[in-house]
Design an enzyme around this catalytic site. Structure first.
Site, PDB file in Angstrom:
ATOM      1  N   GLU A 322      46.161-116.585 -43.629  1.00 18.50           N
ATOM      2  CA  GLU A 322      46.234-116.186 -42.224  1.00 18.50           C
ATOM      3  C   GLU A 322      44.876-115.766 -41.678  1.00 18.50           C
ATOM      4  O   GLU A 322      44.636-114.596 -41.378  1.00 18.50           O
ATOM      5  CB  GLU A 322      47.237-115.033 -42.080  1.00 18.50           C
ATOM      6  N   PRO A 323      43.942-116.702 -41.516  1.00 17.15           N
ATOM      7  CA  PRO A 323      42.658-116.346 -40.909  1.00 17.15           C
ATOM      8  C   PRO A 323      42.790-116.115 -39.410  1.00 17.15           C
ATOM      9  O   PRO A 323      43.483-116.858 -38.715  1.00 17.15           O
ATOM     10  CB  PRO A 323      41.786-117.572 -41.197  1.00 17.15           C
ATOM     11  N   ARG A 366      35.754-101.208 -31.354  1.00 16.59           N
ATOM     12  CA  ARG A 366      35.584-101.249 -32.803  1.00 16.59           C
ATOM     13  C   ARG A 366      34.440-100.371 -33.304  1.00 16.59           C
ATOM     14  O   ARG A 366      34.505 -99.818 -34.404  1.00 16.59           O
ATOM     15  CB  ARG A 366      35.389-102.689 -33.283  1.00 16.59           C
ATOM     16  N   TYR A 370      36.105 -98.002 -35.856  1.00 18.47           N
ATOM     17  CA  TYR A 370      35.869 -98.381 -37.244  1.00 18.47           C
ATOM     18  C   TYR A 370      34.440 -98.132 -37.715  1.00 18.47           C
ATOM     19  O   TYR A 370      34.089 -98.522 -38.827  1.00 18.47           O
ATOM     20  CB  TYR A 370      36.168 -99.873 -37.441  1.00 18.47           C
ATOM     21  N   CYS A 397      32.980 -92.014 -20.210  1.00 18.23           N
ATOM     22  CA  CYS A 397      32.718 -90.585 -20.330  1.00 18.23           C
ATOM     23  C   CYS A 397      33.049 -90.103 -21.746  1.00 18.23           C
ATOM     24  O   CYS A 397      33.954 -89.297 -21.953  1.00 18.23           O
ATOM     25  CB  CYS A 397      33.543 -89.825 -19.287  1.00 18.23           C
ATOM     26  N   TYR A 427      39.578-108.963 -31.944  1.00 15.36           N
ATOM     27  CA  TYR A 427      40.080-107.628 -31.646  1.00 15.36           C
ATOM     28  C   TYR A 427      39.440-106.962 -30.426  1.00 15.36           C
ATOM     29  O   TYR A 427      39.994-105.985 -29.919  1.00 15.36           O
ATOM     30  CB  TYR A 427      39.961-106.702 -32.877  1.00 15.36           C
TER      31      TYR A 427
END
Length: 471
Positions: A322-323, A366, A370, A397, A427
């Site tokens: 599942e790429p 991200r 992350y 902000c 994403y």
């Protein structure tokens, strides 16, 4: 006078991460970070035959720019390398109707994990039998729709969900809505912790996904599926994480998953025709990343499965992967306009240059979520200025509203310049938000010198459409 060892060793100099090297030419692209058609012409960044400056003038910024040829090329590379596998494009990375059509046209299956993603897939004309449905908390209405539409496989994630989908399928069989039991895969956790951020490592035991192999939950789940007449057990599903650069983790996971596969066949007399090894294949966001290509991955993963099945004395199941990120991630970049450039003097006299752009964590969460690293480049002109270490930040902000933590940009970067960030296909749009009531950017597909909008920019009317008090 220039310090003999370079800027980074001068008194009070600001040092970036160890992997980041000062470029000889801050205008140059690092090809591994960009889509395959990206190049510069006299300083102007061109993608899909379209100068980003022209796109910015027509569509404004920020904007996601999707290189159609690159997306299709990466999809074909996975399809061809994994010719003996079923390749499911992971729609959660990025999905819209046009992209779903590309996926189908390039011969891939599609993986969805919500009712909304299923709607997009069906409106794009995807054959439901080529759709897989993920998720750890699917509701009865979601399951009823998926089964009624004829989704090829549902990945079950809890005992309660097995009961739900079993009941739904039995009811629809009895009503004649469907003509065969619903195919399901049992998601298992193999106890393999991928070398990635803890929030996106999904195969260790203490997390929300799947049934543990080690404590017997996975075996019990398979037995539960076998006791429900409305369900047809297709196989086991494993996913060890995201942004993975080698197959070492897949080797350990495959050994454990196929071991369970063999045990189920031996003890329960159940032959499962399929096995899914998941996705999570990494891409290069910066020069510190060195991902494997699809051909290399396919060769190594095929050898792993052949070896394990031979050792276990079992037939090889039909495999699937599942790429998502590995297909769409490098195919997209985000273009911003610089609003302010602010040098900030730090303790010790070092100066950090903050470059503020007209987007931020609303279009790329991200970095904040992350601690992800990105690169960027000046996109609208050639500069003769020396490189300076900069931090590209958004307009929100939040002190943590950072787009690119550390990158070398020309020292004459100025308001009105364009900056492009590569590797934003996975994403970024999917996880975008209206934080600070920002309007989500458009997605502009480019190919052969032509551009078209595949997702339009939000308007204030869109923003207020659900605000009852604004009517």
């Amino acid at each position: 006078m220039t310090h003999e060892a370079g800027w980074a060793h001068a008194p009070g100099a600001l040092r970036g991460p160890g992997w980041l090297r000062e470029p000889t030419d801050p205008n140059a692209l690092v090809p591994s970070l960009w889509s395959r058609t990206a190049h510069k012409v006299e300083g102007d960044l061109v993608v899909g035959g379209m100068p980003l400056a022209d796109l910015a003038a027509e569509f404004n910024t920020p904007a996601y720019v999707l290189d159609e040829d690159d997306f299709r090329g990466r999809a074909r590379a996975f399809r061809d390398a994994f010719a003996d596998f079923d390749v499911y494009y992971a729609g959660k990375a990025f999905l819209c109707t046009e992209v779903a059509r590309w996926v189908a046209e390039e011969g891939l299956h599609l993986d969805v994990c919500s009712n909304g993603e299923l709607t997009v897939a069906l409106r794009a004309g995807i054959d439901p039998s080529r759709i897989g449905y993920h998720g750890n908390n699917k509701s009865v209405p979601e399951l009823r729709r998926a089964v009624a539409e004829g989704v090829g496989r549902i990945v079950v994630d809890s005992s309660a969900e097995i009961e739900r989908v079993g009941q739904v399928a039995a009811e629809l069989l009895a009503a004649g809505t469907i003509s065969a039991p619903q195919g399901v895969m049992v998601r298992v956790t193999a106890g393999v912790e991928a070398h990635t951020h803890e929030f996106i490592a999904t195969a260790h035991e203490d997390q929300k996904f799947g049934f543990s192999i080690s404590n017997g939950d996975a075996f019990a789940a398979v037995r539960q599926v076998g006791g429900l007449s409305g369900l047809r057990l297709l196989g086991l599903h494993s996913h060890i994480g995201s942004q993975i650069f080698d197959t070492a983790g897949f080797e350990v996971a495959a050994r454990r998953v196929l071991g369970l596969h063999a045990r189920i066949s031996s003890e329960l007399g159940v032959t499962m025709p399929e096995c899914d090894l998941g996705g999570g294949f990494g891409i290069a966001y910066t020069t510190q990343d060195d991902p494997s290509d699809p051909a290399q991955l396919a060769t190594e993963m095929t050898k792993i499965v052949e070896h394990e099945c031979r050792a276990l004395g079992i037939e090889e199941p039909r495999l699937s992967i599942e790429p998502g990120r590995a297909i769409v991630g490098p195919a997209m970049c985000t273009v911003y306009t610089v609003g302010t450039v602010k040098p900030v003097t730090l303790d010790g006299g070092a100066v950090r240059t903050y470059v503020s752009v007209d987007g931020g964590m609303s279009d790329n969460i991200r970095t904040a979520l992350y601690d992800a690293d990105y690169s960027c480049t000046l996109a609208n002109r050639h500069s003769a200025a020396p490189p300076v270490l900069a931090r590209v930040v958004g307009k929100h902000c939040e002190a943590g509203d950072i787009v690119v933590r550390d990158e070398f940009l020309p020292a004459d970067i100025a308001p009105g310049d364009l900056i492009a960030v590569p590797g934003t296909g996975a994403y970024c749009r999917s996880m975008s938000s209206n934080y600070n009531h920002a309007l989500r950017p458009p997605v502009i597909a480019v190919r052969d010198g032509a551009a078209r909008v595949v997702i339009r920019r939000e308007t204030e009317d869109d923003l207020l459409a659900t605000d009852v008090g604004a009517r």
